[in-house]
Scaffold this active site. Structure first.
Site, mmCIF file in Angstrom:
data_model
loop_
_atom_site.group_PDB
_atom_site.id
_atom_site.type_symbol
_atom_site.label_atom_id
_atom_site.label_comp_id
_atom_site.label_asym_id
_atom_site.label_seq_id
_atom_site.Cartn_x
_atom_site.Cartn_y
_atom_site.Cartn_z
ATOM 1 N N ARG A 138 0.828 -1.204 0.000
ATOM 2 C CA ARG A 138 0.000 0.000 0.000
ATOM 3 C C ARG A 138 0.866 1.260 0.000
ATOM 4 O O ARG A 138 0.387 2.346 0.315
ATOM 5 C CB ARG A 138 -0.924 -0.019 1.221
ATOM 6 C CG ARG A 138 -1.920 -1.175 1.219
ATOM 7 C CD ARG A 138 -2.950 -1.053 2.331
ATOM 8 N NE ARG A 138 -2.336 -1.189 3.645
ATOM 9 C CZ ARG A 138 -2.251 -2.348 4.313
ATOM 10 N NH1 ARG A 138 -2.692 -3.463 3.761
ATOM 11 N NH2 ARG A 138 -1.714 -2.383 5.519
ATOM 12 N N CYS A 158 1.423 20.620 -10.948
ATOM 13 C CA CYS A 158 -0.041 20.543 -10.854
ATOM 14 C C CYS A 158 -0.460 19.104 -10.565
ATOM 15 O O CYS A 158 -1.111 18.833 -9.577
ATOM 16 C CB CYS A 158 -0.676 21.045 -12.144
ATOM 17 S SG CYS A 158 -0.382 22.786 -12.477
ATOM 18 N N SER A 185 -4.366 21.416 -8.971
ATOM 19 C CA SER A 185 -5.000 22.448 -9.781
ATOM 20 C C SER A 185 -5.175 21.920 -11.197
ATOM 21 O O SER A 185 -4.295 21.247 -11.724
ATOM 22 C CB SER A 185 -4.108 23.704 -9.790
ATOM 23 O OG SER A 185 -4.580 24.662 -10.710
ATOM 24 N N ASP A 187 -6.773 23.236 -15.032
ATOM 25 C CA ASP A 187 -7.433 24.104 -16.003
ATOM 26 C C ASP A 187 -8.284 23.183 -16.880
ATOM 27 O O ASP A 187 -7.777 22.476 -17.745
ATOM 28 C CB ASP A 187 -6.364 24.836 -16.813
ATOM 29 C CG ASP A 187 -6.924 25.722 -17.914
ATOM 30 O OD1 ASP A 187 -8.106 25.584 -18.266
ATOM 31 O OD2 ASP A 187 -6.149 26.534 -18.463
ATOM 32 N N HIS A 225 -11.021 24.215 -12.260
ATOM 33 C CA HIS A 225 -11.488 25.559 -12.580
ATOM 34 C C HIS A 225 -11.623 25.815 -14.080
ATOM 35 O O HIS A 225 -10.952 25.203 -14.908
ATOM 36 C CB HIS A 225 -10.562 26.620 -11.967
ATOM 37 C CG HIS A 225 -9.119 26.420 -12.317
ATOM 38 N ND1 HIS A 225 -8.250 25.735 -11.487
ATOM 39 C CD2 HIS A 225 -8.385 26.806 -13.396
ATOM 40 C CE1 HIS A 225 -7.043 25.717 -12.047
ATOM 41 N NE2 HIS A 225 -7.103 26.361 -13.206
ATOM 42 N N ILE A 226 -12.512 26.759 -14.368
ATOM 43 C CA ILE A 226 -12.716 27.253 -15.725
ATOM 44 C C ILE A 226 -12.402 28.742 -15.708
ATOM 45 O O ILE A 226 -12.999 29.500 -14.931
ATOM 46 C CB ILE A 226 -14.161 27.015 -16.198
ATOM 47 C CG1 ILE A 226 -14.471 25.512 -16.236
ATOM 48 C CG2 ILE A 226 -14.386 27.638 -17.577
ATOM 49 C CD1 ILE A 226 -15.937 25.191 -16.482
ATOM 50 N N ALA A 282 -3.550 31.508 -19.739
ATOM 51 C CA ALA A 282 -3.191 32.177 -18.493
ATOM 52 C C ALA A 282 -1.877 31.608 -18.001
ATOM 53 O O ALA A 282 -1.668 30.395 -18.029
ATOM 54 C CB ALA A 282 -4.276 31.960 -17.442
#
Length: 283
Positions: A138, A158, A185, A187, A225-226, A282
């Site tokens: 594990r 990310c 994170s 996009d 996120h958008i 971005a």
């Protein structure tokens, strides 16, 4: 129709309808063309599951460049490189210095050797060693979010951690390889299916070299996120017709993780909607 399309549409609709806006807050990203703050609508703790036995999780609403995604995966996991000159696309150019380095990020961290009871290994070799010798462990995981090196990374990772878990289905002659991809994170427009496809391919690679079946890929996103400029693009994208998932496989003759090349990836019957061009970036 492609299960990845259904997951993507549901996730996007949930973010747009129930997400939280960062408009007016202090945010790091800016728009590449104007240097203005890039705001998002976000959801915390998005979890998507893909059964890799049933189909390959490629979006068909628009085309995911699977060969380029695989090339980047090999750049990080196989070449363990942090230099864009070793990459065939230009997706990392914005974060590279004059020598092409992105700092002590991504592939660099996977190539660092660590001392174990069994000897010195980097994280990738440790995963392969355990899958072959301790498959029910594990503790089969990687982590490239190394705090002591963050100040030398041009972009914090990310997709930062993979956890592998092996199961045995009744009546089957082989073990099944499952994995969790942890991402701080994401996009959603530019990178969501790109990352899903990449790490699905990684599971396929590792399962093949360790003589296992592929199982589930679970994608855990802390901040999905958008971007504000992407909202109309997403709204149009999720109204598109869905198509069947493509057939995707790797050259079955490759049994060594370090022998795979982009040419070993085969994709057929990949029918998609039109590509979205000139997506605002971005940085």
């Amino acid at each position: 129709m492609s299960y990845a399309d259904k997951v993507f549409k549901g996730m996007c609709r949930d973010i747009l309808d129930n997400g939280v806006s960062t408009e007016g807050e202090k945010v790091r990203p800016v728009w590449e063309d104007t240097n203005e703050s890039a705001y998002t609508i976000k959801k915390f703790g998005v979890v998507n599951r893909y059964d890799l036995r049933k189909e390959f999780p490629a979006l068909t609403l628009r085309r995911t460049a699977l060969k380029n995604a695989f090339d980047e995966l090999l750049w990080i996991w196989q070449k363990k490189s942090n230099n864009v000159h070793d990459l065939n696309s230009h997706i990392w150019d914005a974060w590279a210095d004059e020598d092409g380095s992105i700092g002590k990020a991504y592939g660099y961290q996977l190539g660092v050797k660590h001392q174990y009871k069994e000897g010195e290994m980097d994280q990738v070799d440790r995963v392969i060693y355990d899958l072959k010798n301790n498959p029910y462990s594990r503790r089969i995981m990687t982590n490239i979010y190394v705090h002591q090196d963050l100040h030398e990374m041009n972009l914090y990772p990310c997709a930062y951690s993979m956890t592998f878990n092996v199961t045995q289905k009744k009546g089957e002659d082989k073990l099944t390889l499952n994995a969790i991809l942890n991402q701080r994170s994401n996009d959603v427009l530019t990178a969501n299916n790109w990352n899903v496809a990449q790490y699905a391919l990684l599971v396929h690679m590792l399962a093949q070299v360790c003589d296992m079946y592929v199982g589930e890929l679970v994608h855990v996103i802390a901040d999905a996120h958008i971007y504000d400029r992407h909202i109309p693009l997403i709204e149009e994208l999720i109204t598109r017709e869905e198509h069947p998932a493509p057939k995707v496989w790797l050259n079955p003759e490759k049994k060594d993780f370090y022998e795979f090349t982009v040419d070993d990836l085969h994709v057929v019957d990949y029918v998609t909607g039109p590509q979205i061009k000139h997506i605002p970036v971005a940085v």
